[in-house]
Design a protein around this motif. Structure first.
Motif, PDB file in Angstrom:
ATOM      1  N   ARG A  89       0.917  -1.096   0.207  1.00 19.68           N
ATOM      2  CA  ARG A  89       0.063  -0.121   0.107  1.00 19.68           C
ATOM      3  C   ARG A  89       0.777   1.270  -0.188  1.00 19.68           C
ATOM      4  O   ARG A  89       0.599   2.392  -0.759  1.00 19.68           O
ATOM      5  N   SER A  90       1.955   1.136   0.720  1.00 20.32           N
ATOM      6  CA  SER A  90       2.928   2.573   0.727  1.00 20.32           C
ATOM      7  C   SER A  90       3.517   2.534  -0.770  1.00 20.32           C
ATOM      8  O   SER A  90       3.543   3.740  -0.977  1.00 20.32           O
ATOM      9  N   ILE A  91       3.797   1.567  -1.169  1.00 22.22           N
ATOM     10  CA  ILE A  91       4.558   1.834  -2.784  1.00 22.22           C
ATOM     11  C   ILE A  91       3.523   2.107  -3.532  1.00 22.22           C
ATOM     12  O   ILE A  91       3.715   3.160  -4.385  1.00 22.22           O
ATOM     13  N   SER A 128       4.754  -9.934  -2.763  1.00 23.79           N
ATOM     14  CA  SER A 128       3.758  -8.982  -3.318  1.00 23.79           C
ATOM     15  C   SER A 128       4.482  -8.512  -4.557  1.00 23.79           C
ATOM     16  O   SER A 128       5.707  -8.038  -4.608  1.00 23.79           O
ATOM     17  N   ARG A 129       3.693  -8.505  -5.654  1.00 19.86           N
ATOM     18  CA  ARG A 129       4.118  -7.910  -7.102  1.00 19.86           C
ATOM     19  C   ARG A 129       3.203  -6.940  -7.464  1.00 19.86           C
ATOM     20  O   ARG A 129       2.028  -6.841  -7.547  1.00 19.86           O
ATOM     21  N   ILE A 130       3.725  -5.740  -7.652  1.00 14.72           N
ATOM     22  CA  ILE A 130       3.011  -4.606  -8.364  1.00 14.72           C
ATOM     23  C   ILE A 130       3.397  -4.240  -9.692  1.00 14.72           C
ATOM     24  O   ILE A 130       4.389  -4.236 -10.105  1.00 14.72           O
ATOM     25  N   SER A 131       2.297  -4.155 -10.701  1.00 20.08           N
ATOM     26  CA  SER A 131       2.581  -3.804 -11.942  1.00 20.08           C
ATOM     27  C   SER A 131       2.218  -2.328 -12.143  1.00 20.08           C
ATOM     28  O   SER A 131       1.376  -1.805 -11.803  1.00 20.08           O
ATOM     29  N   VAL A 132       3.554  -1.821 -12.909  1.00 21.57           N
ATOM     30  CA  VAL A 132       3.358  -0.163 -13.238  1.00 21.57           C
ATOM     31  C   VAL A 132       3.435  -0.125 -14.794  1.00 21.57           C
ATOM     32  O   VAL A 132       4.433  -0.675 -15.272  1.00 21.57           O
ATOM     33  N   VAL A 133       2.572   0.488 -15.357  1.00 22.27           N
ATOM     34  CA  VAL A 133       2.571   0.893 -16.912  1.00 22.27           C
ATOM     35  C   VAL A 133       2.399   2.153 -17.112  1.00 22.27           C
ATOM     36  O   VAL A 133       1.420   2.730 -16.474  1.00 22.27           O
ATOM     37  N   LEU A 134       2.992   2.764 -18.095  1.00 24.04           N
ATOM     38  CA  LEU A 134       2.922   4.175 -18.671  1.00 24.04           C
ATOM     39  C   LEU A 134       2.944   3.882 -20.005  1.00 24.04           C
ATOM     40  O   LEU A 134       3.671   3.606 -20.765  1.00 24.04           O
ATOM     41  N   GLU A 135       1.622   4.603 -20.843  1.00 24.01           N
ATOM     42  CA  GLU A 135       1.588   4.298 -22.312  1.00 24.01           C
ATOM     43  C   GLU A 135       1.383   5.585 -22.949  1.00 24.01           C
ATOM     44  O   GLU A 135       0.746   6.249 -22.502  1.00 24.01           O
ATOM     45  N   SER A 187      -1.767   9.123 -16.961  1.00 26.45           N
ATOM     46  CA  SER A 187      -1.738   7.720 -17.690  1.00 26.45           C
ATOM     47  C   SER A 187      -1.133   6.635 -16.930  1.00 26.45           C
ATOM     48  O   SER A 187      -0.956   5.656 -17.491  1.00 26.45           O
ATOM     49  N   LEU A 188      -0.316   6.798 -15.602  1.00 27.68           N
ATOM     50  CA  LEU A 188       0.117   5.792 -15.041  1.00 27.68           C
ATOM     51  C   LEU A 188      -0.741   4.924 -14.522  1.00 27.68           C
ATOM     52  O   LEU A 188      -1.740   5.297 -13.799  1.00 27.68           O
ATOM     53  N   GLN A 189      -0.626   3.580 -14.508  1.00 29.09           N
ATOM     54  CA  GLN A 189      -1.321   2.467 -14.086  1.00 29.09           C
ATOM     55  C   GLN A 189      -0.644   1.883 -13.284  1.00 29.09           C
ATOM     56  O   GLN A 189       0.332   1.142 -13.678  1.00 29.09           O
ATOM     57  N   VAL A 190      -1.166   1.674 -12.129  1.00 28.53           N
ATOM     58  CA  VAL A 190      -0.506   0.971 -10.944  1.00 28.53           C
ATOM     59  C   VAL A 190      -1.525   0.068 -10.284  1.00 28.53           C
ATOM     60  O   VAL A 190      -2.578   0.393  -9.988  1.00 28.53           O
ATOM     61  N   ARG A 191      -1.337  -1.296 -10.384  1.00 32.05           N
ATOM     62  CA  ARG A 191      -1.967  -2.225  -9.679  1.00 32.05           C
ATOM     63  C   ARG A 191      -1.188  -3.350  -8.903  1.00 32.05           C
ATOM     64  O   ARG A 191      -0.192  -3.796  -9.401  1.00 32.05           O
ATOM     65  N   ASN A 192      -1.763  -3.764  -7.484  1.00 27.56           N
ATOM     66  CA  ASN A 192      -1.190  -4.920  -7.008  1.00 27.56           C
ATOM     67  C   ASN A 192      -1.555  -6.173  -7.803  1.00 27.56           C
ATOM     68  O   ASN A 192      -2.770  -6.613  -7.779  1.00 27.56           O
ATOM     69  N   VAL A 193      -0.556  -6.945  -8.147  1.00 29.76           N
ATOM     70  CA  VAL A 193      -1.202  -8.300  -8.997  1.00 29.76           C
ATOM     71  C   VAL A 193      -1.318  -9.297  -8.041  1.00 29.76           C
ATOM     72  O   VAL A 193      -2.412 -10.018  -8.158  1.00 29.76           O
ATOM     73  N   ILE A 233       9.893   6.850 -11.195  1.00 29.42           N
ATOM     74  CA  ILE A 233       8.975   5.912 -10.707  1.00 29.42           C
ATOM     75  C   ILE A 233       9.717   4.598  -9.921  1.00 29.42           C
ATOM     76  O   ILE A 233       9.321   4.081  -8.750  1.00 29.42           O
ATOM     77  N   LEU A 234      10.945   4.485 -10.431  1.00 29.10           N
ATOM     78  CA  LEU A 234      11.817   3.417  -9.666  1.00 29.10           C
ATOM     79  C   LEU A 234      12.202   3.915  -8.309  1.00 29.10           C
ATOM     80  O   LEU A 234      12.375   3.281  -7.370  1.00 29.10           O
ATOM     81  N   GLU A 235      12.599   5.112  -8.557  1.00 27.92           N
ATOM     82  CA  GLU A 235      13.074   5.947  -7.046  1.00 27.92           C
ATOM     83  C   GLU A 235      11.956   5.978  -5.871  1.00 27.92           C
ATOM     84  O   GLU A 235      12.065   5.549  -4.891  1.00 27.92           O
ATOM     85  N   ALA A 236      10.815   6.158  -6.517  1.00 27.37           N
ATOM     86  CA  ALA A 236       9.387   6.190  -5.600  1.00 27.37           C
ATOM     87  C   ALA A 236       9.375   4.910  -5.057  1.00 27.37           C
ATOM     88  O   ALA A 236       8.926   4.680  -3.691  1.00 27.37           O
ATOM     89  N   ALA A 237       9.337   3.878  -5.806  1.00 24.16           N
ATOM     90  CA  ALA A 237       8.920   2.377  -5.360  1.00 24.16           C
ATOM     91  C   ALA A 237      10.019   2.059  -4.405  1.00 24.16           C
ATOM     92  O   ALA A 237       9.634   1.469  -3.447  1.00 24.16           O
ATOM     93  N   LEU A 238      11.383   2.063  -4.898  1.00 30.52           N
ATOM     94  CA  LEU A 238      12.332   1.607  -3.967  1.00 30.52           C
ATOM     95  C   LEU A 238      12.341   2.449  -2.524  1.00 30.52           C
ATOM     96  O   LEU A 238      12.572   1.863  -1.539  1.00 30.52           O
ATOM     97  N   SER A 239      12.171   3.804  -2.649  1.00 29.10           N
ATOM     98  CA  SER A 239      12.302   4.315  -1.303  1.00 29.10           C
ATOM     99  C   SER A 239      11.007   4.053  -0.307  1.00 29.10           C
ATOM    100  O   SER A 239      10.871   4.252   0.860  1.00 29.10           O
ATOM    101  N   ALA A 240       9.888   3.665  -0.978  1.00 28.55           N
ATOM    102  CA  ALA A 240       8.643   3.287  -0.319  1.00 28.55           C
ATOM    103  C   ALA A 240       8.769   2.057   0.287  1.00 28.55           C
ATOM    104  O   ALA A 240       7.622   1.285   0.959  1.00 28.55           O
ATOM    105  N   GLY A 241       9.959   1.169  -0.024  1.00 28.21           N
ATOM    106  CA  GLY A 241       9.895  -0.261   0.492  1.00 28.21           C
ATOM    107  C   GLY A 241      10.104  -1.368  -0.501  1.00 28.21           C
ATOM    108  O   GLY A 241      10.097  -2.434  -0.009  1.00 28.21           O
ATOM    109  N   ALA A 242      10.086  -1.101  -1.883  1.00 30.13           N
ATOM    110  CA  ALA A 242      10.063  -2.235  -2.799  1.00 30.13           C
ATOM    111  C   ALA A 242      11.564  -2.511  -2.496  1.00 30.13           C
ATOM    112  O   ALA A 242      12.807  -1.666  -2.431  1.00 30.13           O
ATOM    113  N   ASN A 243      11.687  -4.162  -2.463  1.00 29.77           N
ATOM    114  CA  ASN A 243      13.190  -4.426  -2.573  1.00 29.77           C
ATOM    115  C   ASN A 243      13.750  -5.162  -3.651  1.00 29.77           C
ATOM    116  O   ASN A 243      14.853  -5.814  -3.523  1.00 29.77           O
ATOM    117  N   GLN A 244      13.087  -5.263  -4.705  1.00 32.14           N
ATOM    118  CA  GLN A 244      13.619  -5.515  -6.103  1.00 32.14           C
ATOM    119  C   GLN A 244      12.567  -5.273  -7.201  1.00 32.14           C
ATOM    120  O   GLN A 244      11.194  -4.951  -6.893  1.00 32.14           O
TER     121      GLN A 244
END
Length: 225
Positions: free
Chosen positions: A50-52, A98-105, A63-69, A119-130
């Motif tokens: 949820r934080s990410i 947990s896997r989160i899908s991010v798409v920008l079209e 147009s950014l699409q973010v969803r928890n897979v 996008i990558l910086e925000a996700a990693l800073s919010a707790g993503a570890n891969q």
């Protein structure tokens, strides 16, 4: 490559390639949590997810699409059972993933260049570890493929003309033409920034142009000069 297939026909292959800047990106970011308690591991993974998602939404990228897979939980067992024991390995903890899908079209190359790092910086800073890296692609590759197809037909015509000149024959028209395949999976892509981890910091990502290739087989009628 060309050959005379009978007394009145010459067959050639034509190839065409075009390059286009990507207009879209796709990536996945992951959360992996380990704990002794099943519920605690699952809840921590869900909270980090949820934080990410919140951090990505706060970027306010149109147009950014973010969803928890999905969120999955699996037990962690001891590597080996006690010597001589027939009992299964003891469970010593749980891993929640947990896997989160991010798409920008459908954006400009400048937007891809700027937003991919954010996008990558925000996700990693919010707790993503891969992360799964970034995949740049064309949202509508048909136009690029048609341009490559046109180039491949022109290439076939030039090859047939060269054969006619060398063999002193006169081309009198097309007999048939068919596609011989294309490069990619219909959504041409380039991959960049693979396997980034939580140690990454802000860095530039340069999307490369995407090459789309088409090939044809063509037959031309000819007459002896």
């Amino acid at each position: 490559m060309a050959k005379r297939t009978d007394l009145q026909m010459v067959e050639v292959e034509g190839f065409g390639t075009v390059s286009r800047p990507p207009d879209s990106l796709r990536t996945s970011v992951f959360v992996e949590v380990r704990g002794e308690d099943l519920k605690a591991a699952r809840e921590e993974a869900a909270a980090t997810t949820r934080s990410i998602i919140g951090a990505l939404e706060r970027l306010q990228i149109p147009s950014l699409q973010v969803r928890n897979v999905n969120i999955s939980v699996s037990p962690i067992s001891e590597r080996e059972s006690e010597p001589g024991s027939t009992a299964p390995p003891r469970i010593i903890g749980y891993e929640a993933t947990s896997r989160i899908s991010v798409v920008l079209e459908g954006v400009s190359i400048d937007a891809l260049r700027a937003e991919s790092s954010r996008i990558l910086e925000a996700a990693l800073s919010a707790g993503a570890n891969q992360t799964g890296g970034i995949r740049f692609f064309l949202s509508a590759p048909q136009e690029a493929y048609r341009a490559a197809l046109k180039a491949s037909i022109e290439d076939a015509e030039k090859s047939a003309g060269a054969i006619a000149e060398a063999a002193r024959i006169k081309l009198v028209g097309w007999r048939s033409v068919s596609t011989a395949g294309e490069e990619g999976d219909g959504r041409a892509f380039k991959r960049a920034a693979d396997a980034l981890d939580s140690a990454a910091t802000t860095f530039p990502i340069e999307p490369e142009e995407i090459r789309v290739t088409a090939a044809v087989k063509a037959r031309f009628r000819f007459a002896e000069e």
